[in-house]
Design a protein around this motif. Structure first.
Motif, PDB file in Angstrom:
ATOM      1  N   GLU A   1      10.920   0.820  -7.322  1.00 27.52           N
ATOM      2  CA  GLU A   1       9.785   0.421  -6.977  1.00 27.52           C
ATOM      3  C   GLU A   1       8.193   1.077  -7.700  1.00 27.52           C
ATOM      4  OE1 GLU A   1       9.005  -1.448  -4.653  1.00 27.52           O
ATOM      5  OE2 GLU A   1      10.513  -2.244  -3.992  1.00 27.52           O
ATOM      6  N   LEU A   2       8.640   2.425  -8.628  1.00 30.86           N
ATOM      7  CA  LEU A   2       7.487   2.945  -9.124  1.00 30.86           C
ATOM      8  C   LEU A   2       7.177   2.656 -10.523  1.00 30.86           C
ATOM      9  CD1 LEU A   2       4.844   5.416  -8.777  1.00 30.86           C
ATOM     10  CD2 LEU A   2       6.931   6.941  -9.121  1.00 30.86           C
ATOM     11  N   ALA A   3       8.894   2.901 -10.782  1.00 32.75           N
ATOM     12  CA  ALA A   3       8.764   2.630 -12.355  1.00 32.75           C
ATOM     13  C   ALA A   3       9.522   1.400 -13.179  1.00 32.75           C
ATOM     14  CB  ALA A   3       9.348   3.614 -12.746  1.00 32.75           C
ATOM     15  N   GLY A   4       9.788  -0.049 -12.222  1.00 29.58           N
ATOM     16  CA  GLY A   4      10.600  -0.973 -12.077  1.00 29.58           C
ATOM     17  C   GLY A   4      12.047  -0.647 -12.316  1.00 29.58           C
ATOM     18  N   PRO A   5      12.093  -1.969 -12.511  1.00 31.58           N
ATOM     19  CA  PRO A   5      14.055  -2.411 -11.170  1.00 31.58           C
ATOM     20  C   PRO A   5      14.469  -1.422 -12.930  1.00 31.58           C
ATOM     21  CG  PRO A   5      13.128  -4.260 -11.854  1.00 31.58           C
ATOM     22  CD  PRO A   5      11.413  -3.594 -12.592  1.00 31.58           C
TER      23      PRO A   5
ATOM     24  N   ASN B   1      18.708   6.283  -2.305  1.00 36.51           N
ATOM     25  CA  ASN B   1      17.383   5.990  -2.356  1.00 36.51           C
ATOM     26  C   ASN B   1      16.883   6.394  -3.097  1.00 36.51           C
ATOM     27  OD1 ASN B   1      18.673   4.954   0.561  1.00 36.51           O
ATOM     28  ND2 ASN B   1      19.490   7.576   1.228  1.00 36.51           N
ATOM     29  N   ARG B   2      16.511   7.359  -3.843  1.00 33.13           N
ATOM     30  CA  ARG B   2      15.588   8.149  -4.810  1.00 33.13           C
ATOM     31  C   ARG B   2      16.032   7.052  -5.299  1.00 33.13           C
ATOM     32  NH1 ARG B   2      15.608  10.291  -9.574  1.00 33.13           N
ATOM     33  NH2 ARG B   2      13.594  10.928 -10.291  1.00 33.13           N
ATOM     34  N   ALA B   3      16.210   6.190  -6.595  1.00 36.57           N
ATOM     35  CA  ALA B   3      16.676   5.307  -7.758  1.00 36.57           C
ATOM     36  C   ALA B   3      15.579   4.056  -6.576  1.00 36.57           C
ATOM     37  CB  ALA B   3      18.223   4.969  -7.912  1.00 36.57           C
TER      38      ALA B   3
ATOM     39  N   ASP C   1       0.560  -1.713   0.130  1.00 33.48           N
ATOM     40  CA  ASP C   1       0.266  -0.015   0.114  1.00 33.48           C
ATOM     41  C   ASP C   1       0.834   1.284  -0.104  1.00 33.48           C
ATOM     42  OD1 ASP C   1      -2.572  -1.071   0.058  1.00 33.48           O
ATOM     43  OD2 ASP C   1      -2.580  -1.164   2.181  1.00 33.48           O
ATOM     44  N   THR C   2       2.734   1.403  -0.150  1.00 30.66           N
ATOM     45  CA  THR C   2       3.207   2.310   0.063  1.00 30.66           C
ATOM     46  C   THR C   2       2.240   3.219  -1.131  1.00 30.66           C
ATOM     47  OG1 THR C   2       4.876   0.619   1.524  1.00 30.66           O
ATOM     48  CG2 THR C   2       5.445   2.927  -0.266  1.00 30.66           C
ATOM     49  N   ASP C   3       2.842   4.402  -1.110  1.00 29.71           N
ATOM     50  CA  ASP C   3       2.189   5.856  -1.995  1.00 29.71           C
ATOM     51  C   ASP C   3       4.217   5.640  -2.836  1.00 29.71           C
ATOM     52  OD1 ASP C   3       1.320   8.029  -3.474  1.00 29.71           O
ATOM     53  OD2 ASP C   3       0.742   8.260  -1.961  1.00 29.71           O
ATOM     54  N   TRP C   4       4.120   4.952  -3.453  1.00 33.24           N
ATOM     55  CA  TRP C   4       5.977   5.376  -4.073  1.00 33.24           C
ATOM     56  C   TRP C   4       5.903   6.642  -5.171  1.00 33.24           C
ATOM     57  CZ3 TRP C   4       9.632   3.192  -2.055  1.00 33.24           C
ATOM     58  CH2 TRP C   4       9.117   1.768  -1.127  1.00 33.24           C
TER      59      TRP C   4
END
Length: 410
Positions: free
Chosen positions: A341-345, A334-336, A309-312
């Motif tokens: 998580e948001l846009a894929g590995p 850390n931003r990466a 449920d984290t709002d990435w």
């Protein structure tokens, strides 16, 4: 008592008493070298005597008394041929005390000595980690990604400058606080981080004594500067991070990543207190600083009932703000992770590979890279990245986790 039990007692005493003993000696003798050396000698004597004689009923008082005697012995040796008057003044402890500032706390005063603006910021941080946090020179050197010899010289020079500048042993006046507090907050953050993920191979993976002391001292600074947003932000960050400590290490001694932690084990009272502080700063309408943004990121994580449920998107947006304030490679790393998580590995890995040169000696870069390569099924590269991370990591729980993840690749 067995030698093992005695060693455990000495380890606990070192974690709990080092800063108190050093602060007490620095207050009495006004010399950081004497304070550190006498405290170290006291712990060496404890290592020699406690296994045979047993742990004293009050280990802290025993260590302080022994350290005071060693300090007096050293002063007598150094001044036995001349300067008898100075020796007598040093050994007498009945002079009227000078004003100690708004808060009568030995360790907080010691931090302000170590964080005097006469010292370069890196020297302030290193000196405080040694004198207040009780970290070893190798532990501090790992945190700065520099050789041990470089760090030892930096600490020695810093102590010499404190002595030469005759920096008074007190909390600064209200007028002087603003220029001093940024360095103090940076140091407290690093002390907290060392407790939360201890780098020493022979220490507990999580040192609750350091995290508790960092929180206690930050609360004291908040009483001095109740309207300072960064003080509130750091306290919120510490509380939200400390709340997760009960779930961070598995019964088998492995680090448990945030996404796999049992959130029912978190300290929800600390989470609520941290969230209140974050909301107060957001409602103030003042642009947030570094610690406030880090606290807000942790508030997003602790607000999610489940990792899924984290709002990435919100996390990435907060990191975008943080990068503008602090464009360091570690913040970019850390931003990466959030971007992955948001846009894929693939998206996260593209950013991380650009940081490889700057963070080649930082284990977290290789650990993160290993996980993303694993998700992309690039097993050979992932295994090599795990190997590099394990070689650089100093935390036993983290090493155990990384080794298991690597071995699962086959």
């Amino acid at each position: 008592m067995s030698p093992i039990d005695a060693r455990d007692a000495i380890t606990r005493a070192h974690h709990e008493e080092w800063a108190r003993v050093v602060a007490s000696l620095a207050k009495r003798f006004g010399d950081l070298d004497i304070a550190e050396d006498a405290a170290s000698e006291a712990f060496v004597i404890a290592i020699e005597r406690w296994p045979a004689d047993g742990v004293p009923p009050n280990p802290g008082a025993w260590l302080t008394t022994t350290a005071n005697r060693k300090a007096i012995d050293r002063i007598r040796r150094e001044h036995k041929r001349d300067d008898k008057q100075r020796e007598a003044l040093m050994l007498r402890d009945d002079d009227p005390p000078e004003p100690l500032g708004a808060i009568d706390d030995d360790r907080l005063r010691l931090i302000f000595i170590c964080c005097h603006p006469a010292l370069a910021l890196e020297a302030r941080v290193a000196l405080t980690l040694r004198m207040v946090g009780g970290l070893t020179v190798p532990e501090i050197a790992r945190g700065f990604l520099v050789p041990e010899s470089t760090m030892a010289q930096r600490i020695t020079r810093a102590k010499g400058k404190v002595a030469a500048a005759r920096i008074p042993y007190r909390v600064p006046s209200a007028h002087d606080l603003p220029e001093r507090v940024a360095g103090v907050l940076a140091v407290l953050f690093l002390i907290f981080n060392e407790g939360y993920l201890a780098t020493g191979a022979d220490t507990d993976p999580v040192r609750a004594d350091l995290t508790a002391e960092a929180i206690r001292l930050t609360r004291l600074i908040r009483t001095l500067l109740p309207d300072d947003g960064e003080v509130a932000g750091l306290l919120a960050l510490m509380l939200l991070t400390e709340a997760r400590r009960p779930a961070r290490v598995s019964p088998g001694g492995e680090l448990v990543p945030l996404g796999e932690q049992d959130r029912r084990a978190w300290d929800h009272a600390l989470i609520e207190e941290g969230h209140v502080l974050v909301r107060e700063r957001l409602d103030s309408g003042v642009a947030p600083g570094r610690f406030q943004l880090l606290a807000a990121i942790n508030a997003v994580h602790t607000d999610a009932r489940d990792a899924r449920d984290t709002d990435w998107s919100q996390v990435v947006a907060l990191y975008d703000q943080l990068v503008r304030l602090d464009p360091s490679p570690i913040v970019a790393l850390n931003r990466a992770i959030a971007v992955a998580e948001l846009a894929g590995p693939d998206a996260g890995l593209t950013i991380i590979d650009r940081l490889a040169d700057a963070l080649n000696g930082y284990h977290a870069l290789h650990a993160t890279r290993a996980e993303l390569l694993r998700r992309l099924d690039r097993r050979t590269e992932s295994r090599a990245a795990y190997d590099r991370a394990i070689a650089l990591a100093g935390n036993t729980a983290e090493t155990a986790y990384l080794a298991r993840r690597r071995d699962e690749l086959g």
